[in-house]
Design an enzyme around this catalytic site. Structure first.
Site, mmCIF file in Angstrom:
data_model
loop_
_atom_site.group_PDB
_atom_site.id
_atom_site.type_symbol
_atom_site.label_atom_id
_atom_site.label_comp_id
_atom_site.label_asym_id
_atom_site.label_seq_id
_atom_site.Cartn_x
_atom_site.Cartn_y
_atom_site.Cartn_z
ATOM 1 C CB SER A 214 -10.225 -10.346 11.585
ATOM 2 O OG SER A 214 -10.860 -9.374 10.783
ATOM 3 C CD GLU B 48 -8.241 -2.012 -1.217
ATOM 4 O OE1 GLU B 48 -8.277 -1.384 -0.135
ATOM 5 O OE2 GLU B 48 -7.214 -2.547 -1.661
ATOM 6 C CG ASP C 264 -14.041 -8.119 13.918
ATOM 7 O OD1 ASP C 264 -12.801 -8.104 13.984
ATOM 8 O OD2 ASP C 264 -14.774 -7.596 14.778
ATOM 9 C CG ASP D 224 -11.439 -10.277 16.319
ATOM 10 O OD1 ASP D 224 -11.352 -9.193 16.930
ATOM 11 O OD2 ASP D 224 -10.913 -10.476 15.212
ATOM 12 C CG ASP E 74 -0.255 -0.181 2.535
ATOM 13 O OD1 ASP E 74 0.675 0.607 2.797
ATOM 14 O OD2 ASP E 74 -0.620 -1.080 3.316
ATOM 15 N N PRO E 75 0.367 2.439 0.040
ATOM 16 C CG PRO E 75 -1.029 4.242 -0.427
ATOM 17 C CD PRO E 75 -1.063 2.816 0.009
ATOM 18 C CB ALA E 76 2.344 2.934 4.614
ATOM 19 C CD GLU F 20 -4.515 0.987 -1.197
ATOM 20 O OE1 GLU F 20 -5.715 1.197 -0.948
ATOM 21 O OE2 GLU F 20 -3.645 0.826 -0.306
#
Length: 597
Positions: free
Chosen positions: A395, A282, A398, A293, A137-139, A185
């Site tokens: 996760s 996205e 969620d 969770d 991703d961009p980071a 991205e």
């Protein structure tokens, strides 16, 4: 996914779904209201990213249908109107000892399984090639470990060869590849290369491989934070570097990337200026801020949320994103994908944190495991490594899923089906006054089943049963599921009535056959008040009658006739009309001679 796994807790009011310690909730039956969205048709992309699915299934996660019965999740998605899946693929998401980095265990092997299942459920597949061993991703855009010591030219060749490998593997498995995303991205670069003139050569190699080894599939590029200015800059760089892509993809989360004017601006630049197709790769939205969770959510409380944090809010967010893409793309908007709607806990309940963390280590079901940190550290991306080391676990997504923590579908999932517009009336058309007859007797008249906002065609009667000449009752422009506009006329014949495409009818013209001037000035009065005074609109060989006045309004008026005109009408018969003037000069026009005395 922007900032995958990083906790984003923004201050604001919390909306709870009352998740209990065991993960039970009260939301799976919450009803939603969804209106058809003009522009969203059966052909529009109504997609979901389910890259983590195989990891979830391997860990024993169960999914259900709307009646509470166990069901293949792909069947539930198909039943809910989903027609496309997006699947990310990482080159080698394992350390040297075979420990998974997590993140849904998005290996080629796992994604082929999901892709085959999606194809069997009549869905197309978007393959998201990230050219990294973990989140890109961009980071962070870490090189695959195996390519670490490659020269620039070797990296270009590696992109081409790896793309070829994935395309060939998917095709050999019988997967219906609809689109391939080259890079994820890549706003700030790709494969740890930030110079556009260099990293776009990587993208170009991937695009070329897609076109060669997956002919017919669309080649897409993908960027985040869409605005008119940022996407104009990106598109110009792609053009300068001669990247032959088909689709510009955008990441657009309403709570991060809004307002929608940003998305509209970016889409208009791409579709209007650069003539490329456009899709949102996205998007998602939370239905709760609860933790279900034990792993902190990537999106916590939101200050001034663009939609209510609820199941209805999810449905509204989905509907609006699709509306924006489909109604502002100059005919080149394809649709969108909802990100990870099925990434739910392995064992629901905030007190099951350790269980879910252990499952993440074993099956890769969490956003990361502790083994991912070293991969980023070795690549020199220490911030990403520190983030993985601090926040790895289950996760973090969620609360944005479209299934509750126990695998039951939320009603918001049905938005994919409910927002479809099959056909709709765009506007009323001017009703012609001519008579018409059938020009294609093998065609049908139709009735509309539904509302003007969304309806289907139902055969009413065959046009071969129409034997005469007919007036048009109504006329409307209808946008069909293919996005094109058609003119339809409505006629009534005895007990039969229906809508007919205008090209299946032929206008029966009125024609002037003879005109004679009247030299004497005989005065006339109205004999039959049912008649009208007409004007002729059109040429003498093809004109329409236009009503100018009603004779019933002039019972005692005297008219002077200045000429006689013979008109051959639609039925082949000839009628004599007088051209009259009232003595006060206010009324003039044509009247059938039998209405005067």
């Amino acid at each position: 996914m922007v900032g995958a796994g990083i906790l984003v807790a923004l201050s604001g009011a919390t909306t709870s779904v009352f998740a209990n310690a065991d993960g039970t909730t009260n939301v799976k039956n919450d009803k939603v209201t969804v209106k058809p969205v003009h522009g969203v048709t059966t052909n529009s992309i109504r997609g979901v990213d389910i890259s983590s699915l195989q990891a979830e299934l391997n860990a024993g996660v169960q999914f259900y249908d709307y009646d509470g019965k166990k069901q293949d999740i792909l069947q539930t998605l198909e039943d809910s109107g989903v027609n496309y899946v997006r699947l990310r693929i990482w080159n080698d998401p394992f350390d040297s000892e075979g420990h998974t980095y997590g993140g849904g265990d998005a290996t080629l092997t796992n994604e082929v399984k999901t892709a085959k299942d999606a194809t069997a459920h009549h869905m197309k597949v978007l393959i998201d090639l990230q050219y990294s061993d973990f989140w890109a991703d961009p980071a962070k855009q870490a090189l695959p470990k195996a390519w670490k010591n490659y020269t620039f030219d070797q990296k270009k060749q590696a992109v081409y060869d790896y793309t070829k490998k994935v395309m060939t593997t998917m095709k050999n498995a019988g997967v219906d590849i609809g689109m391939v995303q080259v890079g994820n991205e890549t706003t700030k670069g790709m494969m740890q290369e930030s110079d556009p003139d260099k990293y776009m050569q990587f993208i170009s190699e991937g695009v070329n491989a897609v076109h060669k080894y997956a002919p017919g599939a669309l080649a897409a590029v993908h960027y985040e934070s869409p605005t008119a200015s940022s996407f104009a800059k990106i598109a110009a760089e792609l053009k300068t570097n001669k990247v032959n892509y088909d689709v510009m993809g955008a990441t657009y989360y309403p709570h991060w990337n809004g307002p929608d004017s940003n998305l509209i601006g970016a889409e208009n630049v791409i579709t209007k200026t650069y003539k490329k197709k456009f899709a949102v790769m996205e998007m998602s939205y939370p239905y709760t801020t609860d933790d279900m969770d034990g792993q902190p959510n990537i999106v916590g409380d939101i200050s001034n949320p663009p939609y209510k944090i609820s199941v209805q809010g999810q449905a509204d967010a989905i509907s609006d994103v699709w509306k924006t893409v489909m109604q502002n793309g100059n005919g080149k908007g394809l649709g969108a994908f909802y990100w990870e709607p099925a990434w739910i806990p392995v064992k629901a309940g905030w007190n099951n944190y350790q269980f879910n963390r252990d499952a993440s280590i074993k099956y890769g079901t969490g956003w990361a495991t502790q083994y991912a940190a070293k991969y980023y550290d070795d690549a020199g991306l220490t911030d990403a490594g520190a983030n993985a080391d601090q926040y790895w676990g289950a996760s973090s997504y969620d609360n944005q899923a479209l299934f509750d923590p126990n695998g039951y579908p939320l009603q918001s999932l049905l938005t994919f089906k409910k927002m479809i517009t099959y056909n709709y009336v765009s506007k009323n058309a001017k009703k012609p006054v001519d008579r018409y007859k059938v020009s294609k007797r093998t065609a049908y008249a139709y009735s509309f089943k539904g509302s003007n906002d969304s309806f289907t065609f139902k055969k009413a009667f065959p046009l071969s049963t129409l034997k005469s000449f007919y007036k048009i009752d109504k006329a409307e422009y209808i946008v069909k599921t293919n996005g094109k506009t058609y003119l339809y006329y409505h006629i009534t014949s005895g007990k039969k009535s229906g809508w007919i495409w205008h090209s299946y009818l032929k206008k029966c013209p009125n024609k002037v056959t003879k005109t004679t001037k009247v030299s004497y000035k005989h005065r006339y009065m109205v004999k039959n008040k049912k008649g009208n005074v007409y004007g002729f609109q059109g040429g003498s060989k093809d004109f329409q009658f236009v009503t100018l006045h009603y004779l019933k309004n002039y019972p005692r008026t005297h008219f002077t006739v200045t000429r006689k005109t013979y008109v051959k009408k639609y039925n082949g018969k000839t009628y004599k009309y007088y051209y009259v003037h009232s003595t006060n000069g206010k009324v003039h026009g044509y009247v059938w001679h039998g209405y005067l005395k």
